[in-house]
Design a protein around this motif. Structure first.
Motif, PDB file in Angstrom:
ATOM      1  N   ALA A 121      58.235  56.090  61.890  1.00 15.76           N
ATOM      2  CA  ALA A 121      56.798  55.828  61.986  1.00 15.76           C
ATOM      3  C   ALA A 121      56.327  54.877  60.887  1.00 15.76           C
ATOM      4  O   ALA A 121      55.473  54.015  61.120  1.00 15.76           O
ATOM      5  CB  ALA A 121      56.024  57.136  61.926  1.00 15.76           C
ATOM      6  N   LEU A 122      56.866  55.019  59.680  1.00 11.66           N
ATOM      7  CA  LEU A 122      56.464  54.137  58.595  1.00 11.66           C
ATOM      8  C   LEU A 122      57.177  52.795  58.626  1.00 11.66           C
ATOM      9  O   LEU A 122      56.635  51.786  58.169  1.00 11.66           O
ATOM     10  CB  LEU A 122      56.711  54.825  57.245  1.00 11.66           C
ATOM     11  N   ALA A 123      58.387  52.766  59.133  1.00  9.31           N
ATOM     12  CA  ALA A 123      59.165  51.530  59.130  1.00  9.31           C
ATOM     13  C   ALA A 123      58.815  50.608  60.297  1.00  9.31           C
ATOM     14  O   ALA A 123      58.838  49.377  60.149  1.00  9.31           O
ATOM     15  CB  ALA A 123      60.661  51.848  59.170  1.00  9.31           C
ATOM     16  N   TYR A 124      58.472  51.159  61.457  1.00  8.85           N
ATOM     17  CA  TYR A 124      58.323  50.346  62.665  1.00  8.85           C
ATOM     18  C   TYR A 124      56.903  50.287  63.206  1.00  8.85           C
ATOM     19  O   TYR A 124      56.616  49.441  64.049  1.00  8.85           O
ATOM     20  CB  TYR A 124      59.244  50.877  63.767  1.00  8.85           C
ATOM     21  N   SER A 125      56.011  51.165  62.769  1.00 15.86           N
ATOM     22  CA  SER A 125      54.657  51.167  63.321  1.00 15.86           C
ATOM     23  C   SER A 125      53.732  50.305  62.468  1.00 15.86           C
ATOM     24  O   SER A 125      53.760  50.386  61.233  1.00 15.86           O
ATOM     25  CB  SER A 125      54.112  52.596  63.399  1.00 15.86           C
ATOM     26  N   PRO A 126      52.875  49.496  63.093  1.00 14.52           N
ATOM     27  CA  PRO A 126      51.907  48.716  62.308  1.00 14.52           C
ATOM     28  C   PRO A 126      50.761  49.566  61.774  1.00 14.52           C
ATOM     29  O   PRO A 126      50.068  49.162  60.848  1.00 14.52           O
ATOM     30  CB  PRO A 126      51.400  47.672  63.315  1.00 14.52           C
ATOM     31  N   ASP A 127      50.542  50.747  62.355  1.00  8.30           N
ATOM     32  CA  ASP A 127      49.438  51.614  61.941  1.00  8.30           C
ATOM     33  C   ASP A 127      49.987  52.696  61.009  1.00  8.30           C
ATOM     34  O   ASP A 127      50.163  53.854  61.394  1.00  8.30           O
ATOM     35  CB  ASP A 127      48.771  52.241  63.167  1.00  8.30           C
ATOM     36  N   ARG A 128      50.243  52.318  59.771  1.00 12.80           N
ATOM     37  CA  ARG A 128      50.830  53.273  58.832  1.00 12.80           C
ATOM     38  C   ARG A 128      49.815  54.295  58.325  1.00 12.80           C
ATOM     39  O   ARG A 128      50.194  55.373  57.859  1.00 12.80           O
ATOM     40  CB  ARG A 128      51.463  52.524  57.662  1.00 12.80           C
ATOM     41  N   ARG A 129      48.548  53.959  58.404  1.00 12.10           N
ATOM     42  CA  ARG A 129      47.543  54.932  57.975  1.00 12.10           C
ATOM     43  C   ARG A 129      47.577  56.172  58.862  1.00 12.10           C
ATOM     44  O   ARG A 129      47.538  57.301  58.374  1.00 12.10           O
ATOM     45  CB  ARG A 129      46.159  54.288  58.023  1.00 12.10           C
ATOM     46  N   ARG A 130      47.666  55.961  60.158  1.00 15.59           N
ATOM     47  CA  ARG A 130      47.754  57.104  61.073  1.00 15.59           C
ATOM     48  C   ARG A 130      49.058  57.867  60.866  1.00 15.59           C
ATOM     49  O   ARG A 130      49.111  59.097  60.965  1.00 15.59           O
ATOM     50  CB  ARG A 130      47.634  56.619  62.513  1.00 15.59           C
ATOM     51  N   ALA A 131      50.132  57.131  60.570  1.00 16.39           N
ATOM     52  CA  ALA A 131      51.423  57.780  60.326  1.00 16.39           C
ATOM     53  C   ALA A 131      51.340  58.687  59.097  1.00 16.39           C
ATOM     54  O   ALA A 131      51.813  59.839  59.121  1.00 16.39           O
ATOM     55  CB  ALA A 131      52.518  56.727  60.154  1.00 16.39           C
ATOM     56  N   TRP A 132      50.742  58.179  58.008  1.00 15.03           N
ATOM     57  CA  TRP A 132      50.613  59.002  56.803  1.00 15.03           C
ATOM     58  C   TRP A 132      49.775  60.247  57.081  1.00 15.03           C
ATOM     59  O   TRP A 132      50.052  61.331  56.532  1.00 15.03           O
ATOM     60  CB  TRP A 132      49.987  58.189  55.674  1.00 15.03           C
ATOM     61  N   LEU A 133      48.734  60.118  57.899  1.00 16.90           N
ATOM     62  CA  LEU A 133      47.892  61.267  58.209  1.00 16.90           C
ATOM     63  C   LEU A 133      48.688  62.350  58.936  1.00 16.90           C
ATOM     64  O   LEU A 133      48.602  63.545  58.595  1.00 16.90           O
ATOM     65  CB  LEU A 133      46.699  60.824  59.057  1.00 16.90           C
ATOM     66  N   MET A 134      49.502  61.947  59.927  1.00 12.07           N
ATOM     67  CA  MET A 134      50.300  62.928  60.652  1.00 12.07           C
ATOM     68  C   MET A 134      51.375  63.540  59.763  1.00 12.07           C
ATOM     69  O   MET A 134      51.694  64.729  59.879  1.00 12.07           O
ATOM     70  CB  MET A 134      50.917  62.271  61.896  1.00 12.07           C
ATOM     71  N   ILE A 135      51.945  62.750  58.854  1.00 14.11           N
ATOM     72  CA  ILE A 135      52.952  63.282  57.930  1.00 14.11           C
ATOM     73  C   ILE A 135      52.331  64.349  57.033  1.00 14.11           C
ATOM     74  O   ILE A 135      52.933  65.399  56.761  1.00 14.11           O
ATOM     75  CB  ILE A 135      53.567  62.141  57.099  1.00 14.11           C
ATOM     76  N   ALA A 136      51.097  64.087  56.564  1.00 16.36           N
ATOM     77  CA  ALA A 136      50.426  65.076  55.718  1.00 16.36           C
ATOM     78  C   ALA A 136      50.168  66.371  56.468  1.00 16.36           C
ATOM     79  O   ALA A 136      50.347  67.473  55.912  1.00 16.36           O
ATOM     80  CB  ALA A 136      49.108  64.486  55.202  1.00 16.36           C
ATOM     81  N   VAL A 137      49.776  66.270  57.747  1.00 19.00           N
ATOM     82  CA  VAL A 137      49.540  67.477  58.541  1.00 19.00           C
ATOM     83  C   VAL A 137      50.845  68.234  58.764  1.00 19.00           C
ATOM     84  O   VAL A 137      50.888  69.475  58.682  1.00 19.00           O
ATOM     85  CB  VAL A 137      48.869  67.117  59.878  1.00 19.00           C
ATOM     86  N   ILE A 138      51.930  67.506  59.039  1.00 19.96           N
ATOM     87  CA  ILE A 138      53.227  68.157  59.220  1.00 19.96           C
ATOM     88  C   ILE A 138      53.625  68.915  57.949  1.00 19.96           C
ATOM     89  O   ILE A 138      54.096  70.060  58.004  1.00 19.96           O
ATOM     90  CB  ILE A 138      54.302  67.120  59.599  1.00 19.96           C
ATOM     91  N   PHE A 139      53.446  68.272  56.791  1.00 18.86           N
ATOM     92  CA  PHE A 139      53.801  68.931  55.525  1.00 18.86           C
ATOM     93  C   PHE A 139      52.959  70.190  55.316  1.00 18.86           C
ATOM     94  O   PHE A 139      53.473  71.236  54.906  1.00 18.86           O
ATOM     95  CB  PHE A 139      53.594  67.947  54.369  1.00 18.86           C
ATOM     96  N   SER A 164      62.347  60.511  53.248  1.00 19.52           N
ATOM     97  CA  SER A 164      62.220  59.810  54.532  1.00 19.52           C
ATOM     98  C   SER A 164      61.028  58.861  54.515  1.00 19.52           C
ATOM     99  O   SER A 164      61.129  57.705  54.969  1.00 19.52           O
ATOM    100  CB  SER A 164      62.060  60.825  55.663  1.00 19.52           C
ATOM    101  N   ALA A 165      59.887  59.336  53.996  1.00 18.68           N
ATOM    102  CA  ALA A 165      58.695  58.494  53.944  1.00 18.68           C
ATOM    103  C   ALA A 165      58.886  57.310  53.002  1.00 18.68           C
ATOM    104  O   ALA A 165      58.472  56.185  53.300  1.00 18.68           O
ATOM    105  CB  ALA A 165      57.490  59.326  53.523  1.00 18.68           C
ATOM    106  N   ALA A 166      59.508  57.547  51.855  1.00 15.01           N
ATOM    107  CA  ALA A 166      59.717  56.457  50.898  1.00 15.01           C
ATOM    108  C   ALA A 166      60.635  55.383  51.476  1.00 15.01           C
ATOM    109  O   ALA A 166      60.374  54.182  51.327  1.00 15.01           O
ATOM    110  CB  ALA A 166      60.309  57.021  49.600  1.00 15.01           C
ATOM    111  N   LEU A 167      61.698  55.791  52.156  1.00 11.90           N
ATOM    112  CA  LEU A 167      62.600  54.815  52.767  1.00 11.90           C
ATOM    113  C   LEU A 167      61.889  54.013  53.861  1.00 11.90           C
ATOM    114  O   LEU A 167      62.040  52.790  53.952  1.00 11.90           O
ATOM    115  CB  LEU A 167      63.823  55.526  53.345  1.00 11.90           C
ATOM    116  N   GLY A 168      61.108  54.718  54.686  1.00 13.16           N
ATOM    117  CA  GLY A 168      60.384  54.014  55.738  1.00 13.16           C
ATOM    118  C   GLY A 168      59.384  53.028  55.180  1.00 13.16           C
ATOM    119  O   GLY A 168      59.255  51.896  55.674  1.00 13.16           O
ATOM    120  N   HIS A 169      58.661  53.419  54.135  1.00 14.63           N
ATOM    121  CA  HIS A 169      57.687  52.533  53.502  1.00 14.63           C
ATOM    122  C   HIS A 169      58.378  51.320  52.879  1.00 14.63           C
ATOM    123  O   HIS A 169      57.884  50.183  52.982  1.00 14.63           O
ATOM    124  CB  HIS A 169      56.911  53.310  52.443  1.00 14.63           C
ATOM    125  N   TYR A 170      59.519  51.545  52.257  1.00 17.74           N
ATOM    126  CA  TYR A 170      60.256  50.433  51.645  1.00 17.74           C
ATOM    127  C   TYR A 170      60.751  49.440  52.701  1.00 17.74           C
ATOM    128  O   TYR A 170      60.617  48.221  52.531  1.00 17.74           O
ATOM    129  CB  TYR A 170      61.439  50.989  50.852  1.00 17.74           C
TER     130      TYR A 170
END
Length: 424
Positions: A121-139, A164-170
């Protein structure tokens, strides 16, 4: 025409509306999904015998969506979010089923596919803000709010999701830098191409146009001074051909001097001083029929909508395509379809399967760059050209040209025709 392939789709895996960039990526995602499935079997083999196979089946169903992690990364992450919420309620209502899914009820309740979905989600999606929001809810859901907070559980979730999130963001940032470098390289190449176009236009104007003008003047003088009627007629034909060549050179020089991104006008302005005769398609088709290539012409629309440089480009396309039919498809019939529209010209030349044996000597007589030259000529006027074999064993050349190509050599004349796109 039959052995030329301009578009190579080999190695591409296409889906309706979605596609992987290459077969290698598709195979990697398939291998990842199967690897996660195999890991689930190994990890949950003991709980399977104690609590049943339902937990393993649910985990495997979630892992299956990893196959689409590049295609729709946010959708896959949303599936993982839904699975995490579902596991939270299962842990309270069906402890045995939950134990069959995670083994240790004291750990964070997430499916094994979640870290891979977070990365995608962080590596391939252009909408990373929505990805971060879903990651926070999952956590948040995986920490099991309301239950006693265990440091081991929090540390495990932070490590798993954080890495996983750090690698995707990088990877996303790295891809953005690569894309910026590619855009910069493309811009520099366009600038170099524009400079080369201007240089070629200057050379053509200073050298070729000057020489052809001298030939036209000499032919005109010969027509006036010659006493033989045949000589005067030949001189007049030579002068007329030279005038048409000058008109074509003028168009070509103007196109070369124009920027490829120039705005195409909404009208087709008249040309000052008259214009050279447009190419005669009827004569070209008759010439092909005289050498045994039957050609059917289907022409619709108003040819006057196309500017002379576009009409001559269309003529060259038909000429080259019919020449290739004679060389590579002996005995085949050809069909030329032309559609003149207010903003573009659609041109298709299609031939049937050859019925006679190909003459190897005739086929080898050409340079082999005819279609490549056509493509470059079409791109020069901001058009597109596609060529390839047809399902019935024939060949087809399909071109789309703008109806009007502005040139810097054309004077500014108030348009006389109504606007065709209705732009105020």
């Amino acid at each position: 025409m039959g052995n030329v392939r301009l578009v190579n789709t080999r190695g591409r895996v296409k889906r309706r509306g979605l596609r992987w960039a290459s077969r290698r990526e598709a195979m990697f995602d398939l291998a990842l999904m199967l690897g996660v499935q195999a890991t689930l079997v190994v990890v949950l083999w003991a709980p399977l015998h104690l609590h049943g196979p339902e937990g393993l089946l649910i985990q495997s169903a979630c892992a299956f969506f990893l196959l689409f992690r590049r295609l729709t990364p946010l959708s896959v992450l949303f599936v993982m979010l839904a699975s995490s919420v579902g596991m939270y309620f299962l842990g309270r209502w069906q402890p045995d089923l939950m134990a069959g899914m995670v083994g240790d009820l004291n750990q964070g309740w997430i499916v094994l596919a979640v870290p891979f979905a977070v990365y995608a989600a962080l590596a391939y999606s252009p909408d990373r803000r929505r990805a971060w929001l879903m990651i926070a809810v999952i956590f948040l859901v995986a920490t099991r709010p309301g239950d006693p907070v265990l440091l081991e559980r929090l540390v495990g979730l932070v490590v798993i999701l954080g890495i996983s999130a750090a690698l995707g963001h990088y990877v996303a940032n790295l891809n953005e830098r690569v894309q910026r470098a590619e855009r910069q390289q493309h811009r520099l190449a366009e600038e170099a191409r524009a400079e080369e176009r201007v240089r070629l236009a200057a050379e053509m104007h200073d050298v070729v146009t000057h020489r052809v003008s001298l030939m036209v003047l000499q032919a005109g003088a010969l027509g006036v001074t010659a006493k033989d009627p045949a000589t005067r007629a030949a001189a007049e034909d030579l002068r007329a051909a030279g005038c048409q060549a000058l008109e074509e050179l003028r168009d070509l020089v103007g196109v070369l001097r124009s920027s490829p991104g120039d705005m195409i006008e909404d009208t087709v302005p008249p040309r000052a001083g008259g214009e050279a005769a447009l190419p005669d398609f009827t004569e070209l088709l008759s010439e092909s029929e005289s050498v045994g290539v039957p050609v059917h012409l289907d022409q619709r629309g108003n040819p006057a909508l196309a500017s002379p440089v576009v009409a001559r480009t269309a003529f060259r396309i038909v000429q080259e395509a019919l020449t290739n039919v004679r060389k590579h498809a002996p005995g085949a019939a050809a069909r030329v379809t032309m559609r003149y529209e207010p903003d573009r010209v659609r041109l298709t030349v299609r031939n049937s399967m050859p019925t006679q044996r190909v003459d190897a000597a005739l086929t080898a007589s050409g340079s082999g760059t005819g279609l490549l030259g056509l493509r470059q000529r079409v791109e020069l006027v901001s058009g597109t050209l596609h060529a390839g074999a047809t399902e019935d064993g024939g060949f087809q050349v399909d071109a789309t040209l703008p109806a009007y190509v502005p040139t810097r050599d054309e004077p500014s004349i108030p348009p006389q025709l109504p606007r065709v796109r209705g732009i105020a």
